[in-house]
Design a protein around this motif. Structure first.
Motif, mmCIF file in Angstrom:
data_model
loop_
_atom_site.group_PDB
_atom_site.id
_atom_site.type_symbol
_atom_site.label_atom_id
_atom_site.label_comp_id
_atom_site.label_asym_id
_atom_site.label_seq_id
_atom_site.Cartn_x
_atom_site.Cartn_y
_atom_site.Cartn_z
ATOM 1 N N VAL A 61 2.128 -9.741 -12.187
ATOM 2 C CA VAL A 61 1.421 -8.608 -12.780
ATOM 3 C C VAL A 61 2.442 -7.571 -13.217
ATOM 4 O O VAL A 61 3.384 -7.270 -12.487
ATOM 5 N N TYR A 62 2.241 -7.037 -14.407
ATOM 6 C CA TYR A 62 3.128 -6.001 -14.941
ATOM 7 C C TYR A 62 2.440 -4.649 -15.061
ATOM 8 O O TYR A 62 3.063 -3.678 -15.470
ATOM 9 N N ALA A 63 1.165 -4.561 -14.707
ATOM 10 C CA ALA A 63 0.402 -3.318 -14.835
ATOM 11 C C ALA A 63 0.915 -2.280 -13.832
ATOM 12 O O ALA A 63 0.847 -2.504 -12.618
ATOM 13 N N PRO A 64 1.425 -1.149 -14.312
ATOM 14 C CA PRO A 64 2.006 -0.137 -13.413
ATOM 15 C C PRO A 64 1.061 0.324 -12.314
ATOM 16 O O PRO A 64 1.487 0.534 -11.180
ATOM 17 N N GLU A 65 -0.222 0.475 -12.603
ATOM 18 C CA GLU A 65 -1.169 0.952 -11.598
ATOM 19 C C GLU A 65 -1.328 -0.057 -10.460
ATOM 20 O O GLU A 65 -1.365 0.313 -9.278
ATOM 21 N N VAL A 66 -1.393 -1.323 -10.788
ATOM 22 C CA VAL A 66 -1.525 -2.369 -9.766
ATOM 23 C C VAL A 66 -0.251 -2.437 -8.925
ATOM 24 O O VAL A 66 -0.309 -2.532 -7.691
ATOM 25 N N ARG A 68 1.845 0.020 -8.429
ATOM 26 C CA ARG A 68 1.888 1.243 -7.626
ATOM 27 C C ARG A 68 1.008 1.104 -6.383
ATOM 28 O O ARG A 68 1.400 1.493 -5.274
ATOM 29 N N GLN A 69 -0.183 0.525 -6.525
ATOM 30 C CA GLN A 69 -1.073 0.334 -5.381
ATOM 31 C C GLN A 69 -0.419 -0.560 -4.324
ATOM 32 O O GLN A 69 -0.482 -0.266 -3.126
ATOM 33 N N HIS A 70 0.216 -1.628 -4.759
ATOM 34 C CA HIS A 70 0.880 -2.525 -3.811
ATOM 35 C C HIS A 70 2.094 -1.845 -3.181
ATOM 36 O O HIS A 70 2.385 -2.050 -2.002
ATOM 37 N N ARG A 71 2.807 -1.039 -3.944
ATOM 38 C CA ARG A 71 3.955 -0.292 -3.390
ATOM 39 C C ARG A 71 3.464 0.643 -2.291
ATOM 40 O O ARG A 71 4.086 0.743 -1.226
ATOM 41 N N GLN A 72 2.350 1.316 -2.500
ATOM 42 C CA GLN A 72 1.808 2.223 -1.490
ATOM 43 C C GLN A 72 1.417 1.459 -0.229
ATOM 44 O O GLN A 72 1.689 1.912 0.890
ATOM 45 N N VAL A 73 0.798 0.305 -0.400
ATOM 46 C CA VAL A 73 0.434 -0.526 0.751
ATOM 47 C C VAL A 73 1.700 -0.959 1.491
ATOM 48 O O VAL A 73 1.774 -0.884 2.723
ATOM 49 N N PHE A 74 2.715 -1.407 0.737
ATOM 50 C CA PHE A 74 3.961 -1.827 1.362
ATOM 51 C C PHE A 74 4.566 -0.683 2.174
ATOM 52 O O PHE A 74 4.995 -0.881 3.321
ATOM 53 N N GLU A 75 4.605 0.507 1.606
ATOM 54 C CA GLU A 75 5.203 1.659 2.311
ATOM 55 C C GLU A 75 4.434 1.974 3.587
ATOM 56 O O GLU A 75 5.047 2.268 4.619
ATOM 57 N N ARG A 76 3.099 1.887 3.548
ATOM 58 C CA ARG A 76 2.308 2.132 4.765
ATOM 59 C C ARG A 76 2.593 1.053 5.816
ATOM 60 O O ARG A 76 2.750 1.350 7.001
ATOM 61 N N MET A 77 2.654 -0.207 5.375
ATOM 62 C CA MET A 77 2.942 -1.294 6.324
ATOM 63 C C MET A 77 4.343 -1.123 6.913
ATOM 64 O O MET A 77 4.551 -1.345 8.107
ATOM 65 N N TRP A 78 5.303 -0.731 6.091
ATOM 66 C CA TRP A 78 6.680 -0.521 6.555
ATOM 67 C C TRP A 78 6.708 0.547 7.642
ATOM 68 O O TRP A 78 7.367 0.404 8.667
ATOM 69 N N ASP A 79 5.981 1.641 7.405
ATOM 70 C CA ASP A 79 5.948 2.731 8.378
ATOM 71 C C ASP A 79 5.304 2.314 9.698
ATOM 72 O O ASP A 79 5.648 2.845 10.757
#
Length: 109
Positions: A61-66, A68-79
């Motif tokens: 997927v190249y859609a920036p919004e999608v 970004r959503q996965h990046r936010q999930v990753f950051e929460r899981m990392w924390d």
């Protein structure tokens, strides 16, 4: 029964030689993020693509919004993940337990 502990020891080796950073996300937190396997590809700290797998298909997927959503999930899981040291200790303990159980199941020789 001997495959899983050996894979865990391989993972520990990859982590210890610096080829990957390994952190364990406790199951109590993992259930809140049922996204399946995904990887974010970045270039110069800019997210450019998302690879994700599901039960039905894999996709890039190249859609920036999608992304970004996965990046936010990753950051929460990392924390929420254990530190690298605690993760390694946990993986090592589980690998040793699994190896011991496998040794009891399969007689040597």
């Amino acid at each position: 029964p001997k495959v899983m502990p050996e894979r865990l020891y391989d993972l520990l080796g990859v982590s210890r030689n610096g080829r990957a950073v390994v952190r364990v996300l406790p199951l109590v937190h993992a259930a809140a993020y049922p996204l399946g396997l995904f990887m974010i590809y970045a270039d110069d700290d800019e997210d450019i693509a998302l690879y994700r797998e599901s039960s039905y298909h894999d996709e890039v997927v190249y859609a920036p919004e999608v992304i970004r959503q996965h990046r936010q999930v990753f950051e929460r899981m990392w924390d929420l993940s254990l530190s690298v040291e605690r993760s390694i200790n946990s993986i090592e303990a589980h690998a040793a337990t699994l190896r011991s159980a496998a040794d009891r199941i399969e007689p040597s020789g």
